[in-house]
Design a protein around this motif. Structure first.
Motif, PDB file in Angstrom:
ATOM      1  N   PHE A   1       0.628  -1.799   0.168  1.00  0.00           N
ATOM      2  CA  PHE A   1       0.137  -0.462  -0.306  1.00  0.00           C
ATOM      3  C   PHE A   1       0.812   1.227   0.133  1.00  0.00           C
ATOM      4  N   LEU A   2       1.767   1.255   0.610  1.00  0.00           N
ATOM      5  CA  LEU A   2       2.886   2.420   0.886  1.00  0.00           C
ATOM      6  C   LEU A   2       2.983   2.958  -0.893  1.00  0.00           C
ATOM      7  N   PRO A   3       3.773   2.432  -1.597  1.00  0.00           N
ATOM      8  CA  PRO A   3       3.835   3.186  -2.707  1.00  0.00           C
ATOM      9  C   PRO A   3       2.405   4.240  -3.484  1.00  0.00           C
ATOM     10  N   VAL A   4       1.244   3.385  -3.416  1.00  0.00           N
ATOM     11  CA  VAL A   4      -0.045   3.895  -3.877  1.00  0.00           C
ATOM     12  C   VAL A   4       0.033   5.039  -2.262  1.00  0.00           C
ATOM     13  N   LEU A   5      -0.199   5.280  -1.234  1.00  0.00           N
ATOM     14  CA  LEU A   5      -0.137   5.982  -0.113  1.00  0.00           C
ATOM     15  C   LEU A   5       0.849   7.220  -0.608  1.00  0.00           C
ATOM     16  N   ASP A   6       2.187   6.878  -1.496  1.00  0.00           N
ATOM     17  CA  ASP A   6       3.379   8.096  -1.945  1.00  0.00           C
ATOM     18  C   ASP A   6       2.663   8.713  -2.854  1.00  0.00           C
ATOM     19  N   ALA A   7       2.012   7.953  -3.552  1.00  0.00           N
ATOM     20  CA  ALA A   7       1.544   9.362  -5.187  1.00  0.00           C
ATOM     21  C   ALA A   7       0.290   9.689  -5.038  1.00  0.00           C
ATOM     22  N   MET A   8      -0.360   9.643  -3.639  1.00  0.00           N
ATOM     23  CA  MET A   8      -1.894  10.066  -3.181  1.00  0.00           C
ATOM     24  C   MET A   8      -1.394  11.124  -2.481  1.00  0.00           C
ATOM     25  N   MET A   9       0.137  11.281  -1.681  1.00  0.00           N
ATOM     26  CA  MET A   9       0.161  12.519  -0.830  1.00  0.00           C
ATOM     27  C   MET A   9       1.181  13.676  -0.827  1.00  0.00           C
ATOM     28  N   GLY A  10       0.719  14.407  -0.332  1.00  0.00           N
ATOM     29  CA  GLY A  10       2.206  15.668  -0.676  1.00  0.00           C
ATOM     30  C   GLY A  10       2.481  15.974   0.503  1.00  0.00           C
ATOM     31  N   SER A  11       2.334  16.349   1.334  1.00  0.00           N
ATOM     32  CA  SER A  11       2.720  16.412   2.396  1.00  0.00           C
ATOM     33  C   SER A  11       2.340  15.564   3.925  1.00  0.00           C
ATOM     34  N   GLY A  12       2.817  15.536   5.660  1.00  0.00           N
ATOM     35  CA  GLY A  12       2.430  15.098   5.545  1.00  0.00           C
ATOM     36  C   GLY A  12       3.345  14.435   6.406  1.00  0.00           C
ATOM     37  N   LEU A  13       2.977  13.148   7.912  1.00  0.00           N
ATOM     38  CA  LEU A  13       3.962  12.081   8.474  1.00  0.00           C
ATOM     39  C   LEU A  13       3.797  10.814   8.378  1.00  0.00           C
ATOM     40  N   VAL A  14       3.851   9.934   7.397  1.00  0.00           N
ATOM     41  CA  VAL A  14       2.979   8.649   7.397  1.00  0.00           C
ATOM     42  C   VAL A  14       4.935   7.590   8.194  1.00  0.00           C
ATOM     43  N   THR A  15       4.248   6.882   9.603  1.00  0.00           N
ATOM     44  CA  THR A  15       5.114   5.602  10.467  1.00  0.00           C
ATOM     45  C   THR A  15       4.481   4.556  10.044  1.00  0.00           C
ATOM     46  N   LEU A  16       5.050   3.697  10.337  1.00  0.00           N
ATOM     47  CA  LEU A  16       5.151   2.218  10.478  1.00  0.00           C
ATOM     48  C   LEU A  16       5.556   1.848  12.403  1.00  0.00           C
ATOM     49  N   GLU A  17       4.827   0.720  12.672  1.00  0.00           N
ATOM     50  CA  GLU A  17       5.299  -0.038  13.712  1.00  0.00           C
ATOM     51  C   GLU A  17       4.587  -1.409  14.112  1.00  0.00           C
ATOM     52  N   LYS A  18       5.137  -2.059  14.775  1.00  0.00           N
ATOM     53  CA  LYS A  18       5.199  -3.211  14.497  1.00  0.00           C
ATOM     54  C   LYS A  18       3.669  -3.924  15.560  1.00  0.00           C
ATOM     55  N   VAL A  19       2.608  -4.350  14.978  1.00  0.00           N
ATOM     56  CA  VAL A  19       1.780  -4.743  16.681  1.00  0.00           C
ATOM     57  C   VAL A  19       1.738  -6.245  16.381  1.00  0.00           C
ATOM     58  N   GLU A  20       1.173  -6.387  17.793  1.00  0.00           N
ATOM     59  CA  GLU A  20       0.805  -8.122  17.876  1.00  0.00           C
ATOM     60  C   GLU A  20      -0.888  -7.568  17.831  1.00  0.00           C
ATOM     61  N   VAL A  21      -1.907  -8.237  17.060  1.00  0.00           N
ATOM     62  CA  VAL A  21      -3.287  -8.237  17.408  1.00  0.00           C
ATOM     63  C   VAL A  21      -3.393  -9.768  18.404  1.00  0.00           C
ATOM     64  N   LEU A  22      -4.649  -8.539  19.109  1.00  0.00           N
ATOM     65  CA  LEU A  22      -5.116  -9.886  20.060  1.00  0.00           C
ATOM     66  C   LEU A  22      -6.269 -10.332  20.120  1.00  0.00           C
ATOM     67  N   GLN A  23      -6.937  -9.130  19.258  1.00  0.00           N
ATOM     68  CA  GLN A  23      -8.592  -9.532  18.331  1.00  0.00           C
ATOM     69  C   GLN A  23      -8.531  -9.036  17.050  1.00  0.00           C
ATOM     70  N   TYR A  24      -9.356  -9.528  15.945  1.00  0.00           N
ATOM     71  CA  TYR A  24     -10.042  -9.230  15.108  1.00  0.00           C
ATOM     72  C   TYR A  24     -11.193  -9.740  14.489  1.00  0.00           C
ATOM     73  N   GLY A  25     -12.160  -8.803  14.802  1.00  0.00           N
ATOM     74  CA  GLY A  25     -13.477  -9.580  14.604  1.00  0.00           C
ATOM     75  C   GLY A  25     -13.657 -10.526  15.685  1.00  0.00           C
ATOM     76  N   SER A  26     -14.265 -11.697  15.696  1.00  0.00           N
ATOM     77  CA  SER A  26     -15.213 -12.721  16.806  1.00  0.00           C
ATOM     78  C   SER A  26     -14.533 -13.576  18.421  1.00  0.00           C
ATOM     79  N   ALA A  27     -13.746 -13.441  17.352  1.00  0.00           N
ATOM     80  CA  ALA A  27     -12.567 -14.296  18.213  1.00  0.00           C
ATOM     81  C   ALA A  27     -12.859 -14.016  19.312  1.00  0.00           C
ATOM     82  N   GLY A  28     -12.595 -14.268  20.534  1.00  0.00           N
ATOM     83  CA  GLY A  28     -12.225 -13.508  21.883  1.00  0.00           C
ATOM     84  C   GLY A  28     -11.069 -13.228  22.208  1.00  0.00           C
ATOM     85  N   LEU A  29     -10.306 -12.604  22.754  1.00  0.00           N
ATOM     86  CA  LEU A  29      -8.896 -12.335  23.802  1.00  0.00           C
ATOM     87  C   LEU A  29      -7.800 -12.876  24.191  1.00  0.00           C
TER      88      LEU A  29
END
Length: 119
Positions: free
Chosen positions: A84-112
């Protein structure tokens, strides 16, 4: 759709007045993320902030629409975020973009407890 436990958080800081063509930049980003089947996106509007120019943007009563800060957050696999990053880069004129590693605990209906291995 499933997100891997080890994922990336893409955080995009823009101004409310920033545009991509005829639409607000934050809206264009979310729609493009949806089109590319990313797991989800959230737009957060800040009441106050400043960026590279040090110009203060605020929602004080007398200055209600002073280009308030907008943050777009997207969490997905590293592969999908990096694609997605090259697509985003083409859309943006200015701003700040950051990336960080995360641990996904829940997405949807599975319990934590089930996702975090606590069950």
């Amino acid at each position: 759709m499933q997100i891997p436990k080890d994922a990336l958080l893409l955080r995009i800081f823009v101004g409310e007045g920033d545009r991509c063509g005829h639409q607000p930049l934050y809206e264009a980003i979310v729609l493009k993320a949806r089109e590319m089947h990313l797991a989800g996106a959230t737009v957060l509007r800040g009441p106050m902030g400043f960026g590279r120019s040090s110009r203060l943007h605020t929602a004080k009563i007398l200055r209600l629409s002073e280009d308030l800060p907008i943050v777009v957050e997207i969490v997905d696999s590293e592969e999908k975020i990096r694609a997605f990053l090259p697509v985003l880069d083409a859309m943006m004129g200015s701003g700040l973009v950051t990336l960080e590693k995360v641990e996904v605990l829940q997405y949807g209906s599975a319990g934590l407890q089930e996702r975090s291995g606590l069950a």
